[in-house]
Scaffold this motif. Sequence first.
Motif, PDB file in Angstrom:
ATOM      1  N   GLY A  41       0.801  -1.218   0.000  1.00  0.00           N
ATOM      2  CA  GLY A  41       0.000   0.000   0.000  1.00  0.00           C
ATOM      3  C   GLY A  41       0.831   1.263   0.000  1.00  0.00           C
ATOM      4  N   GLY A  42       2.122   1.151  -0.272  1.00  0.00           N
ATOM      5  CA  GLY A  42       2.994   2.308  -0.252  1.00  0.00           C
ATOM      6  C   GLY A  42       2.707   3.279  -1.379  1.00  0.00           C
ATOM      7  N   THR A  43       3.105   4.523  -1.171  1.00  0.00           N
ATOM      8  CA  THR A  43       2.862   5.569  -2.172  1.00  0.00           C
ATOM      9  C   THR A  43       4.078   5.829  -3.056  1.00  0.00           C
ATOM     10  OG1 THR A  43       3.517   7.252  -0.538  1.00  0.00           O
ATOM     11  CG2 THR A  43       1.160   6.707  -0.699  1.00  0.00           C
ATOM     12  N   GLY A  44       5.204   5.202  -2.736  1.00  0.00           N
ATOM     13  CA  GLY A  44       6.404   5.407  -3.539  1.00  0.00           C
ATOM     14  C   GLY A  44       6.355   4.654  -4.853  1.00  0.00           C
ATOM     15  N   ARG A  45       7.397   4.819  -5.627  1.00  0.00           N
ATOM     16  CA  ARG A  45       7.463   4.139  -6.918  1.00  0.00           C
ATOM     17  C   ARG A  45       7.636   2.644  -6.703  1.00  0.00           C
ATOM     18  NH1 ARG A  45      11.566   5.512 -11.969  1.00  0.00           N
ATOM     19  NH2 ARG A  45      10.734   3.903 -13.393  1.00  0.00           N
ATOM     20  N   ARG A  46       6.820   1.872  -7.389  1.00  0.00           N
ATOM     21  CA  ARG A  46       6.808   0.423  -7.212  1.00  0.00           C
ATOM     22  C   ARG A  46       7.786  -0.251  -8.162  1.00  0.00           C
ATOM     23  NH1 ARG A  46       3.533  -2.951  -4.825  1.00  0.00           N
ATOM     24  NH2 ARG A  46       2.058  -1.270  -4.383  1.00  0.00           N
ATOM     25  N   THR A  47       8.432  -1.277  -7.666  1.00  0.00           N
ATOM     26  CA  THR A  47       9.274  -2.125  -8.510  1.00  0.00           C
ATOM     27  C   THR A  47       8.541  -3.424  -8.786  1.00  0.00           C
ATOM     28  OG1 THR A  47      10.377  -3.059  -6.565  1.00  0.00           O
ATOM     29  CG2 THR A  47      11.400  -1.139  -7.612  1.00  0.00           C
ATOM     30  N   TRP A  48       8.922  -4.097  -9.853  1.00  0.00           N
ATOM     31  CA  TRP A  48       8.228  -5.300 -10.284  1.00  0.00           C
ATOM     32  C   TRP A  48       9.225  -6.441 -10.449  1.00  0.00           C
ATOM     33  CZ3 TRP A  48       3.021  -4.928 -10.341  1.00  0.00           C
ATOM     34  CH2 TRP A  48       2.481  -3.636 -10.380  1.00  0.00           C
ATOM     35  N   ALA A  49       8.826  -7.608  -9.936  1.00  0.00           N
ATOM     36  CA  ALA A  49       9.695  -8.781 -10.050  1.00  0.00           C
ATOM     37  C   ALA A  49       9.758  -9.292 -11.479  1.00  0.00           C
ATOM     38  CB  ALA A  49       9.198  -9.898  -9.114  1.00  0.00           C
ATOM     39  N   ARG A  50       8.664  -9.075 -12.235  1.00  0.00           N
ATOM     40  CA  ARG A  50       8.606  -9.549 -13.622  1.00  0.00           C
ATOM     41  C   ARG A  50       8.340  -8.348 -14.536  1.00  0.00           C
ATOM     42  NH1 ARG A  50       5.955 -12.653 -10.223  1.00  0.00           N
ATOM     43  NH2 ARG A  50       4.200 -11.246 -10.480  1.00  0.00           N
ATOM     44  N   PRO A  51       9.362  -7.791 -15.143  1.00  0.00           N
ATOM     45  CA  PRO A  51       9.147  -6.650 -16.049  1.00  0.00           C
ATOM     46  C   PRO A  51       8.263  -7.036 -17.234  1.00  0.00           C
ATOM     47  CG  PRO A  51      11.480  -6.872 -15.468  1.00  0.00           C
ATOM     48  CD  PRO A  51      10.788  -8.115 -14.984  1.00  0.00           C
ATOM     49  N   SER A  52       7.340  -6.171 -17.566  1.00  0.00           N
ATOM     50  CA  SER A  52       6.459  -6.414 -18.709  1.00  0.00           C
ATOM     51  C   SER A  52       7.235  -6.243 -20.003  1.00  0.00           C
ATOM     52  CB  SER A  52       5.279  -5.433 -18.668  1.00  0.00           C
ATOM     53  OG  SER A  52       4.471  -5.576 -19.821  1.00  0.00           O
ATOM     54  N   ARG A  53       6.983  -7.135 -20.949  1.00  0.00           N
ATOM     55  CA  ARG A  53       7.708  -7.065 -22.222  1.00  0.00           C
ATOM     56  C   ARG A  53       6.720  -6.808 -23.363  1.00  0.00           C
ATOM     57  NH1 ARG A  53       6.552 -11.476 -25.061  1.00  0.00           N
ATOM     58  NH2 ARG A  53       5.797 -13.344 -23.994  1.00  0.00           N
ATOM     59  N   TRP A  54       7.227  -6.144 -24.390  1.00  0.00           N
ATOM     60  CA  TRP A  54       6.438  -5.864 -25.607  1.00  0.00           C
ATOM     61  C   TRP A  54       7.406  -5.807 -26.767  1.00  0.00           C
ATOM     62  CZ3 TRP A  54       1.069  -4.984 -25.909  1.00  0.00           C
ATOM     63  CH2 TRP A  54       0.616  -4.624 -27.179  1.00  0.00           C
ATOM     64  N   ASP A  55       7.147  -6.614 -27.793  1.00  0.00           N
ATOM     65  CA  ASP A  55       8.051  -6.621 -28.935  1.00  0.00           C
ATOM     66  C   ASP A  55       7.263  -6.504 -30.229  1.00  0.00           C
ATOM     67  OD1 ASP A  55       6.958  -9.168 -29.343  1.00  0.00           O
ATOM     68  OD2 ASP A  55       8.594 -10.151 -28.278  1.00  0.00           O
ATOM     69  N   ARG A  56       7.947  -6.711 -31.342  1.00  0.00           N
ATOM     70  CA  ARG A  56       7.306  -6.564 -32.646  1.00  0.00           C
ATOM     71  C   ARG A  56       6.202  -7.591 -32.867  1.00  0.00           C
ATOM     72  NH1 ARG A  56      12.594  -5.670 -36.618  1.00  0.00           N
ATOM     73  NH2 ARG A  56      13.305  -3.689 -35.665  1.00  0.00           N
ATOM     74  N   GLY A  57       6.365  -8.772 -32.268  1.00  0.00           N
ATOM     75  CA  GLY A  57       5.324  -9.777 -32.413  1.00  0.00           C
ATOM     76  C   GLY A  57       4.003  -9.338 -31.814  1.00  0.00           C
ATOM     77  N   ASP A  58       4.053  -8.630 -30.696  1.00  0.00           N
ATOM     78  CA  ASP A  58       2.824  -8.127 -30.085  1.00  0.00           C
ATOM     79  C   ASP A  58       2.178  -7.062 -30.962  1.00  0.00           C
ATOM     80  OD1 ASP A  58       3.156  -9.676 -27.657  1.00  0.00           O
ATOM     81  OD2 ASP A  58       4.761  -8.301 -27.139  1.00  0.00           O
ATOM     82  N   THR A  59       3.000  -6.182 -31.514  1.00  0.00           N
ATOM     83  CA  THR A  59       2.461  -5.171 -32.425  1.00  0.00           C
ATOM     84  C   THR A  59       1.865  -5.806 -33.673  1.00  0.00           C
ATOM     85  OG1 THR A  59       4.140  -3.608 -31.651  1.00  0.00           O
ATOM     86  CG2 THR A  59       3.025  -3.080 -33.707  1.00  0.00           C
ATOM     87  N   ALA A  60       2.535  -6.839 -34.201  1.00  0.00           N
ATOM     88  CA  ALA A  60       2.017  -7.532 -35.387  1.00  0.00           C
ATOM     89  C   ALA A  60       0.676  -8.192 -35.091  1.00  0.00           C
ATOM     90  CB  ALA A  60       3.027  -8.580 -35.851  1.00  0.00           C
ATOM     91  N   LEU A  61       0.522  -8.727 -33.884  1.00  0.00           N
ATOM     92  CA  LEU A  61      -0.746  -9.346 -33.506  1.00  0.00           C
ATOM     93  C   LEU A  61      -1.871  -8.322 -33.490  1.00  0.00           C
ATOM     94  CD1 LEU A  61      -2.429 -11.718 -32.483  1.00  0.00           C
ATOM     95  CD2 LEU A  61      -1.636 -11.177 -30.164  1.00  0.00           C
ATOM     96  N   LEU A  62      -1.596  -7.126 -32.977  1.00  0.00           N
ATOM     97  CA  LEU A  62      -2.616  -6.081 -32.956  1.00  0.00           C
ATOM     98  C   LEU A  62      -2.977  -5.633 -34.368  1.00  0.00           C
ATOM     99  CD1 LEU A  62      -1.572  -3.811 -29.950  1.00  0.00           C
ATOM    100  CD2 LEU A  62      -3.149  -5.728 -29.999  1.00  0.00           C
ATOM    101  N   VAL A  63      -1.981  -5.522 -35.229  1.00  0.00           N
ATOM    102  CA  VAL A  63      -2.257  -5.121 -36.614  1.00  0.00           C
ATOM    103  C   VAL A  63      -3.120  -6.174 -37.307  1.00  0.00           C
ATOM    104  CG1 VAL A  63      -1.197  -4.674 -38.868  1.00  0.00           C
ATOM    105  CG2 VAL A  63      -0.161  -3.730 -36.782  1.00  0.00           C
ATOM    106  N   LEU A  64      -2.775  -7.442 -37.111  1.00  0.00           N
ATOM    107  CA  LEU A  64      -3.562  -8.519 -37.707  1.00  0.00           C
ATOM    108  C   LEU A  64      -4.984  -8.529 -37.164  1.00  0.00           C
ATOM    109  CD1 LEU A  64      -3.750 -11.093 -39.427  1.00  0.00           C
ATOM    110  CD2 LEU A  64      -2.863 -12.382 -37.465  1.00  0.00           C
ATOM    111  N   ALA A  65      -5.116  -8.315 -35.862  1.00  0.00           N
ATOM    112  CA  ALA A  65      -6.444  -8.294 -35.254  1.00  0.00           C
ATOM    113  C   ALA A  65      -7.278  -7.136 -35.775  1.00  0.00           C
ATOM    114  CB  ALA A  65      -6.319  -8.225 -33.735  1.00  0.00           C
ATOM    115  N   ALA A  66      -6.646  -5.989 -36.021  1.00  0.00           N
ATOM    116  CA  ALA A  66      -7.382  -4.838 -36.531  1.00  0.00           C
ATOM    117  C   ALA A  66      -7.804  -5.027 -37.987  1.00  0.00           C
ATOM    118  CB  ALA A  66      -6.526  -3.570 -36.393  1.00  0.00           C
TER     119      ALA A  66
END
Length: 265
Positions: A217-242
């Motif tokens: 419940g802290g108000t400071g900046r949170r750190t994450w054990a698993r950084p979120s990733r995003w690459d070209r494959g994710d963008t390609a999936l969105l383009v295909l879906a659109a």
Amino acid sequence: MTALAADARIVRSGPIATRSPLARLAAALLISLPLILSIDVLSASVALLLEIPILLLCGLTAREFWLRTAPLWIAAPLSAVTIALYGAQSGTVHFEWLLMRVSDGSLSLAAATAVRVLAIGLPAVALFATVDPTDLADDLAQRAHLPARFVIGALTGMRLLGLLADDWRALALARRARGVADQGRIRRGLGMAFALFVLAIRRASSLATAMEARGFGGTGRRTWARPSRWDRGDTALLVLAALIPVVALAEAVALGTWNFILGPS
């Protein structure tokens, strides 16, 4: 054992199965939402045909696919029957009895509804079926920038849903051991539901206290054990879906079958 089972992850293979959960969620929305605008067989059929590669690459086995999408395969024909009997009437009437009337217009609308249910529902189920809740929470907090406290709280609640069934069985066995589980099913069910509700509140309070003690419940900046990733494959999936609804709706408009949902049917 329950905690270990909750942390265990099933490794999926396939180009789409390894994509970001946020990308898969966004792809499902991009495919489904535009198809709601029109009720016609052509656009839904074209979309369903274009969705086949996505359905095959989602990482689901054949058994998993049919089990998870079974409600859709049941709902589609049932909705078609309902629309055929009670939908908007036009053209030749083929059957009429009391409030039921089957005509060319209702049959066309029924077919469009059935295919539309599959075109909207199948990719949503297939894309989201293999999403890990923890990975989705990481993406929602880090990529979509949703409030971390809300995301982590929702994730914790989802993780504890599986315990409700175990608690229900434990309560049933305890009541049977005391000899109070053999009579009055309704009264027994209400009593167990209330006991389960009280148990859930106690567990939630203890968990909230433990999370606050660990700084969730802290108000400071949170750190994450698993950084979120995003690459070209994710963008390609969105383009295909659109592209899927764009092509499907463009075909319907070009061939004159476009039937806007808020317009005259």
